[in-house]
Scaffold this active site. Structure first.
Site, mmCIF file in Angstrom:
data_model
loop_
_atom_site.group_PDB
_atom_site.id
_atom_site.type_symbol
_atom_site.label_atom_id
_atom_site.label_comp_id
_atom_site.label_asym_id
_atom_site.label_seq_id
_atom_site.Cartn_x
_atom_site.Cartn_y
_atom_site.Cartn_z
ATOM 1 C CE LYS A 113 -1.735 2.894 2.842
ATOM 2 N NZ LYS A 113 -1.642 4.122 2.027
ATOM 3 C CD GLU A 164 12.796 -0.184 7.790
ATOM 4 O OE1 GLU A 164 13.537 0.590 7.198
ATOM 5 O OE2 GLU A 164 12.526 -1.330 7.424
ATOM 6 C CB CYS A 192 13.347 9.030 7.375
ATOM 7 S SG CYS A 192 14.425 8.050 6.334
ATOM 8 C CD GLU A 222 10.416 12.844 10.846
ATOM 9 O OE1 GLU A 222 9.322 12.358 11.175
ATOM 10 O OE2 GLU A 222 11.271 12.218 10.195
HETATM 11 P P1 NAD Z 1 2.747 8.438 7.632
HETATM 12 O O1 NAD Z 1 3.096 7.678 8.852
HETATM 13 O O2 NAD Z 1 1.717 9.506 7.731
HETATM 14 O O3 NAD Z 1 2.250 7.459 6.483
HETATM 15 C C1 NAD Z 1 2.998 6.335 6.095
HETATM 16 C C2 NAD Z 1 2.056 5.296 5.542
HETATM 17 O O4 NAD Z 1 1.163 4.895 6.581
HETATM 18 C C3 NAD Z 1 1.190 5.798 4.392
HETATM 19 O O5 NAD Z 1 1.054 4.780 3.436
HETATM 20 C C4 NAD Z 1 -0.139 6.082 5.061
HETATM 21 O O6 NAD Z 1 -1.257 5.970 4.210
HETATM 22 C C5 NAD Z 1 -0.179 5.009 6.133
HETATM 23 N N1 NAD Z 1 -1.050 5.372 7.255
HETATM 24 C C6 NAD Z 1 -1.325 6.618 7.707
HETATM 25 N N2 NAD Z 1 -2.213 6.542 8.730
HETATM 26 C C7 NAD Z 1 -2.497 5.243 8.922
HETATM 27 C C8 NAD Z 1 -3.351 4.537 9.817
HETATM 28 N N3 NAD Z 1 -4.104 5.172 10.725
HETATM 29 N N4 NAD Z 1 -3.403 3.189 9.734
HETATM 30 C C9 NAD Z 1 -2.664 2.535 8.811
HETATM 31 N N5 NAD Z 1 -1.858 3.140 7.929
HETATM 32 C C10 NAD Z 1 -1.753 4.483 7.984
HETATM 33 O O7 NAD Z 1 4.135 9.000 7.070
HETATM 34 P P2 NAD Z 1 4.373 9.898 5.785
HETATM 35 O O8 NAD Z 1 3.904 11.272 6.110
HETATM 36 O O9 NAD Z 1 3.868 9.222 4.571
HETATM 37 O O10 NAD Z 1 5.972 9.859 5.682
HETATM 38 C C11 NAD Z 1 6.771 10.646 6.451
HETATM 39 C C12 NAD Z 1 7.334 9.854 7.622
HETATM 40 O O11 NAD Z 1 8.018 8.695 7.150
HETATM 41 C C13 NAD Z 1 8.374 10.641 8.394
HETATM 42 O O12 NAD Z 1 8.133 10.485 9.765
HETATM 43 C C14 NAD Z 1 9.680 9.972 7.996
HETATM 44 O O13 NAD Z 1 10.704 10.102 8.938
HETATM 45 C C15 NAD Z 1 9.257 8.564 7.819
HETATM 46 N N6 NAD Z 1 10.235 7.816 7.004
HETATM 47 C C16 NAD Z 1 11.051 6.902 7.627
HETATM 48 C C17 NAD Z 1 11.999 6.195 6.890
HETATM 49 C C18 NAD Z 1 12.894 5.171 7.558
HETATM 50 O O14 NAD Z 1 13.509 4.375 6.846
HETATM 51 N N7 NAD Z 1 12.982 5.136 8.876
HETATM 52 C C19 NAD Z 1 12.095 6.395 5.508
HETATM 53 C C20 NAD Z 1 11.242 7.318 4.901
HETATM 54 C C21 NAD Z 1 10.308 8.027 5.671
#
Ligand code: NAD
Length: 498
Positions: A191, A267, A302, A400
Site C-alpha cells: 500500500k 521504520e 527521514c 521532526e
Molecule cells: P505516515 O506515517 O503519515 O504514512 C505512512 C504510511 O502509513 C502511508 O502509506 C499512510 O497511508 C499510512 N497510514 C497513515 N495513517 C495510517 C493509519 N491510521 N493506519 C494505517 N496506515 C496508515 O508518514 P508519511 O507522512 O507518509 O511519511 C513521512 C514519515 O516517514 C516521516 O516520519 C519519515 O521520517 C518517515 N520515514 C522513515 C523512513 C525510515 O527508513 N525510517 C524512511 C522514509 C520516511
C-alpha cells in the site's frame, strides 16, 4: 544519465499516461466500491489522475490473491535461480523505463526529476538486481548434532508480506520492502502512500511483465485509515513492513496485537544530528554536505540532518557558509534540471512546516529563508531555512519537521555534543565531522543511531542495513539482514540409523 532539458521533461510529462487502478491477482481493477481519490501534482496543484481508493474489500481480495499464489508455489517454491532471473529482468525493465519512473515520482510528490532519474529510479533497479543476485547464494545451516540426528535450520518465506510505505521516496520505499520480500519467496501486498501511488502501480505492471506470477505482487492504493488499517488488522497477513511516521508505526504494533500477532517492522521518523568539530580540516566540504543533508529532497528525508551542532570557535564562520549554500539552493520547477529544490508534497505538509518556522522566528535567530513561495505563481514550495543559536529544547530542534529547516546549535566540548545528539526520542542516523581518528571512533560509538556517517552524511548502500534505534523503529531495510524480516527459521530434525 538522462540528458534531458526542461522542455524534454515537460513534453514527456505531458505525454505520460497513468496507471490508476489497484493491481490485484495480476490485473488492474477498480476499487470494489468504485471510489477514487485525486492524485495531485504539488508543483502545480493540478490533478494528475484519479486513483482507486482501496478499502477492506479490496485489501481482502489482494490478500486472498497473495495467499493463493503463495500456496500454489508458483513463486514461493520456485528455485532461487528462477526468482533471480525474473527479478533481474524487473531491474532491467525499470532501467528501460527510467525516465517514466522518475517522472512519476516527481509529478506525484514534487521531488526534482533529475534526482529521481539519477538516484531514486536507478536505485530501485539496483536494489532489485542486488537481491536477485544474492538470493541464490545464501545457504541454510546444519546444526552440530551427534550421529543419528540431522537437524536442518532452514530460512523459509513467511507467506503474505504487507508493505505500507511513505511518500518521500515512493519508488525506493516500495522497492526496499518488496525486492527483499519477493526475493525470499513471499507474496507481497503493497500500500503506497495516498500522496504518491503512481510509481508503485507502474512497478507492479513491470513486475508482471518481468514474469512475477499473478497474485505474487499486488498494489492497493488508498488511505491509511482504510487500506493501511485493513492490512494492519488482517488475519491472513504474516508480516507487515512499515515505513512512515513514529505515530503510525506505533499504531501498526497495536494492529498486530489486536489481530493475529503478525510480525511488524516499523521504520519510522528521525531528527538526525550532524556534529561539526573544529578539528575537521575541510569545513567547506562539511558545509556542502550539511546543506545536502538537510535540503536534499526538500528536507523530506527521514534521515535528514536537521540538527547541526557546531563547535563554538568555528560556529559563526560555518553559519556564513551554510547561509550562502541555502541561498544557492532555492526551489524551482521540479522538471527543470537547473532547479535545486522541488515542491513540498502537499498543502498540509507545507502548513506544518510553516507552523514550525513561524514558531521558530519567535525563539531563535532566522538567518536565511523562512518563507513559503510559489514557482511561476503556483505550487507549494518553502525556502531553505536556517535558524541559528537554537535552544536544544526548542521544538524546532526536537520535532521532526520534514521540510528544509535546519537548527544550528553551538557546543563547547565533545561530551556536550554527544549528550545533546543523544537527547532525542529518535535514533535513525547521525553524522560526525572530525579529522581526529580517535574522536571519530569514540563519537561514532557513543551516538545511539542506526547509521553514523563520519566525514560524510547519510551514507547508504544496498550492502549495509538501514534503520533506526529508539523511536525511529527497529526494522532494517537493505543488506542481507533485511531478509531476516521476511523469513522464518524452521528446524527440520531427522533421526536415522547411525
Ligand atoms: P505516515 O506515517 O503519515 O504514512 C505512512 C504510511 O502509513 C502511508 O502509506 C499512510 O497511508 C499510512 N497510514 C497513515 N495513517 C495510517 C493509519 N491510521 N493506519 C494505517 N496506515 C496508515 O508518514 P508519511 O507522512 O507518509 O511519511 C513521512 C514519515 O516517514 C516521516 O516520519 C519519515 O521520517 C518517515 N520515514 C522513515 C523512513 C525510515 O527508513 N525510517 C524512511 C522514509 C520516511
Amino acid at each position: 544519465m538522462l540528458d534531458f532539458t526542461h522542455n524534454d521533461w515537460k513534453a514527456r510529462a505531458a505525454a505520460l499516461s497513468f496507471r490508476n487502478q489497484a493491481f490485484i491477482g495480476g490485473r488492474f481493477v477498480d476499487a470494489a466500491d468504485g471510489d477514487t481519490f485525486d492524485c495531485i501534482n504539488p508543483a502545480t496543484g493540478k490533478v494528475l489522475t484519479r486513483v482507486a481508493s482501496c478499502k477492506t474489500a479490496d485489501v481482502d481480495a489482494a490478500v486472498t490473491a497473495a495467499r493463493k499464489a503463495f500456496n500454489s508455489g508458483s513463486w514461493s517454491r520456485m528455485a532461487p535461480e528462477g526468482r533471480k532471473t525474473v527479478l533481474l529482468r524487473l531491474a532491467e525493465l525499470i532501467r528501460e523505463n527510467l525516465a517514466e519512473m522518475a517522472l512519476l515520482d516527481s509529478l506525484d510528490m514534487g521531488k526534482l526529476v533529475t534526482d529521481a532519474a539519477t538516484i531514486d529510479a536507478p536505485g530501485s533497479a539496483y536494489f532489485f538486481q542486488w537481491y536477485a543476485e544474492a538470493i541464490d547464494k545464501i545457504y541454510d545451516e546444519v546444526a552440530p548434532t551427534g550421529p543419528g540426528d540431522l537437524a536442518l535450520i532452514r530460512r523459509v518465506p513467511l507467506g503474505v508480506v504487507a508493505a505500507v510505505t511513505p511518500w518521500n521516496f515512493p519508488l525506493d520505499m516500495a522497492t526496499w520492502k518488496s525486492a527483499a520480500a519477493l526475493a525470499a519467496g513471499n507474496s507481497v501486498v503493497l500500500k503506497p502512500a495516498e500522496q504518491s501511488p503512481l510509481s508503485a502501480l507502474r512497478l507492479a505492471e513491470l513486475a508482471a511483465e518481468a514474469g512475477v506470477p499473478d497474485g505474487v505482487f499486488n498494489v492497493v492504493p488508498g488511505f491509511g485509515e482504510t487500506a493501511g488499517q485493513a492490512l494492519g488488522l488482517h488475519m491472513d497477513v504474516d508480516c507487515l513492513a512499515f515505513t512512515g511516521s513514529t505515530e503510525i508505526g506505533k499504531l501498526f504494533m497495536q494492529y498486530s496485537g489486536r489481530s493475529n500477532m503478525k510480525a511488524v517492522w516499523p521504520e519510522t521518523g528521525g531528527k538526525s544530528p550532524n556534529l561539526i568539530f573544529a578539528d575537521c580540516e575541510n569545513l567547506d566540504k562539511a558545509a556542502e554536505m550539511a546543506a545536502f543533508g538537510i535540503f536534499f529532497n526538500q528536507g523530506e528525508t527521514c534521515s535528514a540532518n536537521s540538527r547541526l551542532y557546531v563547535q563554538r570557535e568555528i560556529k559563526d564562520a560555518f553559519v556564513e557558509k551554510m547561509v550562502a549554500l541555502a541561498k544557492a539552493n532555492q526551489p524551482g520547477d521540479p522538471l527543470d534540471p537547473a532547479s535545486k529544490m522541488g515542491a513540498i508534497v502537499d498543502g498540509k505538509q507545507t502548513e506544518r512546516i510553516m507552523r514550525f518556522i513561524e514558531a521558530g522566528k519567535t525563539t531563535a535567530d532566522l538567518v536565511v529563508g523562512g518563507k513559503q513561495v510559489t514557482v511561476d505563481g503556483q505550487g507549494h514550495y518553502v525556502e531553505p531555512t536556517i535558524f541559528d543559536e537554537v535552544d536544544h529544547d526548542d521544538p524546532i530542534a526536537r520535532e521532526e519537521i520534514f521540510g528544509p529547516v535546519l537548527s544550528i546549535i553551538p557546543f563547547d566540548t565533545e561530551a556536550e555534543a554527544v549528550k545533546m545528539a543523544n537527547d532525542s526520542i529518535y535514533g535513525l542516523a547521525a553524522s560526525v565531522w572530525t579529522d581526529n581518528l580517535s574522536r571519530a571512533h569514540r563519537v561514532a560509538d557513543a551516538i545511539h543511531a542506526g547509521t553514523v556517517s563520519v566525514n560524510t552524511v547519510d551514507a547508504l548502500s544496498a550492502a549495509t542495513p538501514f534503520g533506526g534505534m529508539k523511536q525511529s523503529g527497529f526494522g532494517r531495510d537493505l543488506s542481507l539482514h533485511s531478509l531476516d524480516k521476511y523469513t522464518a527459521l524452521k528446524t527440520i530434525w531427522i533421526k536415522y540409523q547411525a
